[in-house]
Design a protein around this motif. Structure first.
Motif, PDB file in Angstrom:
ATOM      1  N   GLN A   1     -44.986   1.869 -19.765  1.00  0.00           N
ATOM      2  CA  GLN A   1     -43.482   1.913 -19.571  1.00  0.00           C
ATOM      3  C   GLN A   1     -43.630   1.193 -18.200  1.00  0.00           C
ATOM      4  O   GLN A   1     -42.447   0.524 -17.854  1.00  0.00           O
TER       5      GLN A   1
ATOM      6  N   CYS B   1     -42.827  -2.601 -17.684  1.00  0.00           N
ATOM      7  CA  CYS B   1     -41.472  -3.136 -17.963  1.00  0.00           C
ATOM      8  C   CYS B   1     -40.266  -2.672 -17.427  1.00  0.00           C
ATOM      9  O   CYS B   1     -39.212  -2.829 -17.676  1.00  0.00           O
ATOM     10  N   THR B   2     -40.348  -1.659 -16.446  1.00  0.00           N
ATOM     11  CA  THR B   2     -39.351  -0.832 -15.829  1.00  0.00           C
ATOM     12  C   THR B   2     -39.305  -0.941 -14.371  1.00  0.00           C
ATOM     13  O   THR B   2     -38.703  -0.039 -13.693  1.00  0.00           O
TER      14      THR B   2
ATOM     15  N   HIS C   1     -32.379   0.178 -22.029  1.00  0.00           N
ATOM     16  CA  HIS C   1     -33.856   0.493 -22.283  1.00  0.00           C
ATOM     17  C   HIS C   1     -34.138   2.068 -21.966  1.00  0.00           C
ATOM     18  O   HIS C   1     -34.896   2.531 -22.738  1.00  0.00           O
TER      19      HIS C   1
ATOM     20  N   LYS D   1     -33.845  -2.249 -18.599  1.00  0.00           N
ATOM     21  CA  LYS D   1     -35.237  -2.364 -18.288  1.00  0.00           C
ATOM     22  C   LYS D   1     -35.495  -2.669 -16.853  1.00  0.00           C
ATOM     23  O   LYS D   1     -36.218  -2.281 -15.898  1.00  0.00           O
TER      24      LYS D   1
END
Ligand code: ZN
Length: 357
Positions: free
Chosen positions: A308, A311-312, A241, A279
């Motif tokens: 971001q 989802c990280t 990711h 991710k």
């Protein structure tokens, strides 16, 4: 010299056991076997959720990955921002007071590496860590929220042994939601006890911040028919990711433990390294680079229809065009870089935000 007959017998024996040295088959941790067939709510313990005014008990919250804290993105779809590094295995036996009775067993042959028996010392409650040597490196299984721990550090264990009883010790749990929180982990740094010291770190290198959980349900399902687990095969199916370029000051401890993850040149020391993360923050490959960097920087990131950080695991922030590492992301990457008592960049306090449940 061994006789041909003896050699043939040894070959047959090895074929029957199916495994050479370093090959391990991973088994289920309790008598709940439904992961192999029905799965779903018969295997995974639900979480209590209130989202957009509705209260539900989804079992999906007990699976591995970004499965918690739902949010609706501007495209109308629902996504999840909070990571669950393990799986929550539901008990199948209860006494008349509804206390869970399931025994917990090691998921593979190994050696008990750590036990934490004071439930107040960790969000994991009482927990056990077992080290497993496989051909690609040492991996660690972790069993949390135990009612009791009946194994000792250093003890060699196999999947037939009992290491304790499933329970509900730890933060945010009750008797109804008792479960075995199971993780299968890689260790980031064997010097983590120097990076994060007491009193903030009560668990040395076996602090959850130093362990990266992979999808243990996938591993258990893949081993169902007696096939040994392969970390490199598992990793070959994971999707990058984001990528972080970091200074190279020597061989990372992480790469010493999992050398197969290095995909770069080996003839000379690279100027920098690039770590590819999923991710969820699992490092799936490390490349060499000719670019010079003084501190970790984000060099690639997959576009998403929302910011971001959602989802990280809050390690990358911003939109896809201007994504950068967060402070938490920088600390996370720094844990990989700590080498022989020094950082290539100034040390910062480790992140203590994650809460296993
Ligand atoms: Zn859990």
């Amino acid at each position: 010299m061994r006789s041909p007959l003896l050699q043939l017998l040894m070959f047959l024996l090895l074929s029957l056991t199916g495994t050479a040295a370093g090959d391990l088959v991973f088994h289920l941790p309790t008598d709940n076997k439904s992961l192999y067939d029905k799965g779903g709510d018969s295997y995974f313990m639900y979480v209590d959720r209130t989202f957009e005014g509705k209260t539900t008990k989804p079992w999906e919250g007990g699976t591995w990955g970004l499965v918690r804290n739902p949010f609706r993105a501007s495209n109308g779809n629902v996504y999840y921002s909070r990571m669950h590094e393990g799986i929550d295995v539901k008990p199948i036996l209860r006494d008349e007071n509804n206390e869970p009775l399931d025994d917990v067993r090691p998921i593979a042959h190994g050696q008990v590496a750590y036990t934490s028996e004071d439930p107040r010392k960790s969000n994991y409650g009482r927990y056990i860590v077992i080290a497993h040597k496989i051909k690609e490196g040492t991996v660690y299984s972790l069993y949390a929220h135990m009612a009791s721990v009946t194994c000792q550090v250093g003890q060699r264990v196999s999947p037939q042994d009992t290491i304790g009883r499933l329970g509900y010790s730890g933060v945010g749990l009750n008797k109804t939601r008792a479960h075995c929180h199971l993780e299968l982990c890689l260790m980031i740094n064997a010097d983590y006890d120097l990076i994060d010291q007491p009193p903030s770190n009560k668990h040395g290198v076996f602090n959850g911040q130093n362990l990266i959980g992979i999808n243990v349900a996938d591993v258990l399902r893949a081993c169902k028919n007696g096939k040994p687990f392969s970390l490199s095969r598992y990793f070959s199916r994971q999707k990058e990711h984001y990528r972080v370029r970091v200074p190279c000051i020597g061989i990372m401890d992480f790469l010493k433990r999992y050398p197969f993850l290095y995909k770069g040149r080996r003839d000379r020391r690279p100027t920098s390294l690039e770590i590819a993360f999923t991710k969820e923050g699992v490092p799936i490959a490390i490349y060499s680079s000719k670019e010079k960097v003084d501190a970790p920087i984000l060099v690639k990131c997959t576009p998403m229809p929302f910011l971001q950080q959602n989802c990280t695991v809050n390690r990358v922030k911003g939109s896809s065009q201007d994504a950068t590492l967060t402070a938490s992301g920088m600390r996370y990457v720094n844990n990989f870089l700590w080498l022989e008592g020094r950082y290539p960049v100034p040390a910062t306090q480790p992140d203590t935000s994650s809460t296993p449940q």
